[in-house]
Design a protein around this motif. Structure first.
Motif, short mmCIF file in Angstrom:
data_model
loop_
_atom_site.label_atom_id
_atom_site.label_comp_id
_atom_site.label_asym_id
_atom_site.label_seq_id
_atom_site.Cartn_x
_atom_site.Cartn_y
_atom_site.Cartn_z
N ALA A 1 0.78 -1.19 0.03
CA ALA A 1 0.03 0.07 -0.03
C ALA A 1 0.87 1.42 -0.04
O ALA A 1 0.28 2.29 -0.52
N GLN A 2 2.01 1.33 0.61
CA GLN A 2 2.96 2.14 0.59
C GLN A 2 3.43 2.42 -0.53
O GLN A 2 3.80 3.71 -1.06
N MET A 3 3.83 1.52 -1.48
CA MET A 3 4.39 1.52 -2.65
C MET A 3 3.36 2.01 -3.74
O MET A 3 3.65 2.58 -4.71
N ASP A 4 2.16 1.54 -3.60
CA ASP A 4 1.03 1.67 -4.56
C ASP A 4 -0.28 1.83 -4.08
O ASP A 4 -1.00 1.10 -3.89
N PRO A 5 -0.50 3.17 -3.35
CA PRO A 5 -1.64 3.26 -2.63
C PRO A 5 -2.81 3.21 -3.48
O PRO A 5 -3.94 2.83 -2.88
N THR A 6 -2.83 3.57 -4.58
CA THR A 6 -4.17 3.35 -5.47
C THR A 6 -4.47 2.04 -6.19
O THR A 6 -5.22 1.89 -6.93
N GLY A 7 -3.38 1.10 -6.02
CA GLY A 7 -3.45 -0.29 -6.74
C GLY A 7 -3.19 -0.19 -8.34
O GLY A 7 -3.79 -0.78 -8.88
N ARG A 8 -2.25 0.73 -8.55
CA ARG A 8 -2.26 0.93 -10.08
C ARG A 8 -1.44 -0.48 -10.77
O ARG A 8 -1.64 -0.68 -11.91
N PHE A 9 -0.94 -1.45 -9.89
CA PHE A 9 -0.24 -2.66 -10.37
C PHE A 9 -1.13 -3.76 -10.09
O PHE A 9 -0.63 -4.78 -10.37
N LEU A 10 -2.31 -3.47 -9.65
CA LEU A 10 -3.13 -4.63 -9.28
C LEU A 10 -3.99 -5.03 -10.29
O LEU A 10 -5.06 -4.07 -10.78
N ASN A 11 -3.96 -6.17 -11.10
CA ASN A 11 -5.18 -6.55 -11.97
C ASN A 11 -6.51 -7.04 -11.06
O ASN A 11 -6.24 -7.18 -9.80
N PRO A 12 -7.48 -7.56 -11.73
CA PRO A 12 -8.62 -7.90 -10.79
C PRO A 12 -8.00 -9.10 -9.77
O PRO A 12 -8.59 -8.98 -8.74
N TYR A 13 -7.25 -10.03 -10.32
CA TYR A 13 -7.03 -11.08 -9.22
C TYR A 13 -6.28 -10.75 -8.11
O TYR A 13 -6.47 -10.99 -7.17
N LEU A 14 -5.18 -9.73 -8.39
CA LEU A 14 -4.19 -9.12 -7.13
C LEU A 14 -5.18 -8.28 -6.49
O LEU A 14 -4.84 -8.05 -5.30
N ARG A 15 -6.12 -7.34 -6.84
CA ARG A 15 -6.81 -6.51 -6.43
C ARG A 15 -7.88 -7.15 -5.52
O ARG A 15 -7.73 -6.98 -4.22
N ASP A 16 -8.19 -8.42 -5.76
CA ASP A 16 -9.17 -9.13 -4.86
C ASP A 16 -8.33 -9.63 -3.68
O ASP A 16 -8.73 -9.68 -2.64
N LEU A 17 -6.80 -10.20 -3.92
CA LEU A 17 -6.01 -10.64 -2.80
C LEU A 17 -5.61 -9.49 -1.97
O LEU A 17 -5.83 -9.85 -0.73
N PHE A 18 -5.26 -8.43 -2.38
CA PHE A 18 -4.85 -7.35 -1.51
C PHE A 18 -5.66 -6.14 -1.07
O PHE A 18 -5.37 -5.57 0.03
N MET A 19 -6.69 -5.87 -1.63
CA MET A 19 -7.73 -4.80 -1.51
C MET A 19 -8.88 -5.20 -1.14
O MET A 19 -9.98 -4.36 -0.72
N GLY A 20 -9.58 -6.34 -1.57
CA GLY A 20 -10.73 -6.87 -1.31
C GLY A 20 -11.74 -6.45 -2.19
O GLY A 20 -11.39 -5.45 -3.32
N GLU A 21 -13.13 -6.57 -2.32
CA GLU A 21 -13.96 -6.21 -3.22
C GLU A 21 -14.27 -4.74 -3.06
O GLU A 21 -14.61 -4.02 -4.15
N THR A 22 -13.93 -3.88 -2.20
CA THR A 22 -14.05 -2.71 -1.87
C THR A 22 -12.84 -1.89 -2.49
O THR A 22 -12.92 -0.51 -2.28
N GLY A 23 -11.69 -2.48 -2.58
CA GLY A 23 -10.57 -1.82 -2.79
C GLY A 23 -10.57 -0.83 -4.04
O GLY A 23 -11.43 -1.16 -4.86
#
Length: 457
Positions: A435-457
């Motif tokens: 989250a410190q390196m990429d607070p808005t999730g620019r490097f997260l595709n749907p699979y990784l977003r679900d792993l690290f930020m959940g449905e509301t990320g």
């Protein structure tokens, strides 16, 4: 009525449409290039596929591009780490070996360098990688992101050889880290799933160049199991394979040697895979007859010995495509789990013909390494790429999990965020650094977003 200029434009548009099957506006639209992984199990149609020619170009791209950015290497991962509808970035033009230090036996290697392109220049610099996986098509950055490993009870995964990293973060800034400089970032970045940023340079610990004697011996399955643990401890590199419905398998060992380069001749593993498929097609209806034919044939295969430079001896050329599931189990539970896997396979999945691959890996302390505080036996199962892998993998995955296995990050599995939190004590620590390196999730595709930020990320 149309004036002459409009008439010419209209006629020109019709001509373009008749030739290319598109309207002029569509012809001018940027063509989107599809991407798929090696097996074809993962694919996407990104808005852009870009391979920056310089570090500055990469930084500008990250800073100015909207949407999700995912790094892409050789496409040898089977899990959905890469697919995005936005931007895929290849670091293939930012590769190469440089700054080799003869005193420390360390070298700087570009993150986009293919493993198979490291051996010769590193040898020319008086160094060699400590260990390698059995496929060398992957990029170095991709190998580290997924904790790719070779085999050897006393050898860790590729990430354990890393001494320093250079990363482009979500703002396009360069960040360097090692055990003393930003140690928490370094701990997270050594196995990161590509979720922290783009790894542009890797400082790798090497050793002096070495030669390996590789020996392959066929034997009965029970004999392999009886000797597996002792052979793993006796040899620098040891793995073994079991051929389903044969009662036979083979051991594959590597040891240091000063013998001259040479070989007794090698069987082609790709040809062998297709022969196993052919026998499956003929004899799937009779496991007993299939076992008789396969077992009789395997017992006639001669031993193979190949002596060569380390980086040439590790890798196998894999031209027969497949999909793969691999779990890393506590070493003490591995053989018991393997027995159950083989029994389940041979009672329920007569369609399978690919061998089961078993390797040994030393434990480490990397937060998201599947080998975290665990000496492991890695068991990999495969299905031919044109055939449905889901029923087979669904049957075996509960067995892997029952024995405490963690899945390979680059291989197929059904686990989600809650499962990984249970398997990795430092999951939340990693998520905080991410989250410190990429607070808005620019490097997260749907699979990784679900792993690290959940449905509301």
């Amino acid at each position: 009525m149309l004036n002459r200029r409009n008439l010419i434009a209209a006629m020109g548009g019709l001509a373009l449409a008749s030739r290319y099957g598109v309207l002029p506006a569509m012809a001018a639209e940027k063509r989107r290039l599809p991407w798929r992984n090696w097996s074809g199990s993962q694919q996407c149609l990104p808005q852009s596929r870009i391979a920056p020619a310089s570090l500055a170009e990469l930084q500008e791209l990250v800073a100015s591009t909207e949407g999700i950015i995912r790094p892409v290497g050789a496409g040898h991962s089977f899990s959905p780490l890469v697919p995005t509808d936005d931007t895929l970035v290849s670091l293939s033009r930012l590769g190469g070996v440089s700054d080799a230090d003869s005193a420390t036996l360390q070298a700087t290697i570009g993150g986009g360098t293919r493993l198979g392109d490291i051996g010769q220049p590193l040898q020319d610099a008086g160094q060699a990688l400590i260990n390698m996986p059995d496929i060398d098509e992957q990029t170095l950055a991709g190998s580290l992101a997924t904790a790719t490993h070779g085999t050897g009870a006393g050898l860790g995964c590729m990430s354990t050889f890393v001494k320093g990293l250079q990363i482009v973060n979500a703002r396009g800034e360069l960040v360097d880290c090692d055990a003393l400089n930003k140690p928490e970032l370094f701990q997270a970045a050594k196995v990161s799933l590509g979720s922290l940023g783009l790894i542009t340079q890797v400082r790798m610990q090497s050793v002096e160049p070495y030669r390996l004697r590789r020996e392959t011996v066929w034997m009965e399955f029970e004999e392999m199991l009886e000797n597996a643990d002792s052979m793993a401890d006796q040899h620098r590199n040891f793995e073994f394979y079991y051929v389903p419905f044969s009662g036979m398998g083979f051991t594959d060992v590597h040891d240091l040697t000063d013998e001259p380069v040479g070989t007794t001749g090698k069987n082609d593993p790709n040809e062998g895979a297709m022969e196993l498929k052919m026998l499956r097609d003929w004899l799937e209806w009779s496991p007993t007859l299939r076992r008789l034919v396969l077992g009789s044939y395997a017992s006639t295969i001669p031993d193979e010995i190949t002596i060569g430079n380390s980086w040439k001896n590790y890798a196998n050329e894999r031209n027969v495509r497949f999909n793969e599931m691999e779990y890393h189990l506590p070493r003490e539970a591995g053989l018991k789990a393997l027995r159950e896997i083989v029994a389940t396979l041979e009672s329920s999945h007569h369609e399978v013909f690919f061998p089961i691959e078993v390797r040994y890996v030393k434990g480490d302390d990397i937060w998201l390494s599947p080998f975290y505080q665990q000496d492991s036996m890695s068991i990999a199962v495969h299905r031919y790429f044109e055939e449905d892998y889901k029923p087979y993998f669904k049957t075996l995955e509960p067995i892997f999990r029952k024995y405490g296995g963690r899945p390979h990050w680059g291989k197929l599995n059904s686990l989600g965020s809650a499962d990984f939190k249970e398997l990795y004590p430092h999951w939340n620590d990693f998520a905080e650094v991410r989250a410190q390196m990429d607070p808005t999730g620019r490097f997260l595709n749907p699979y990784l977003r679900d792993l690290f930020m959940g449905e509301t990320g």
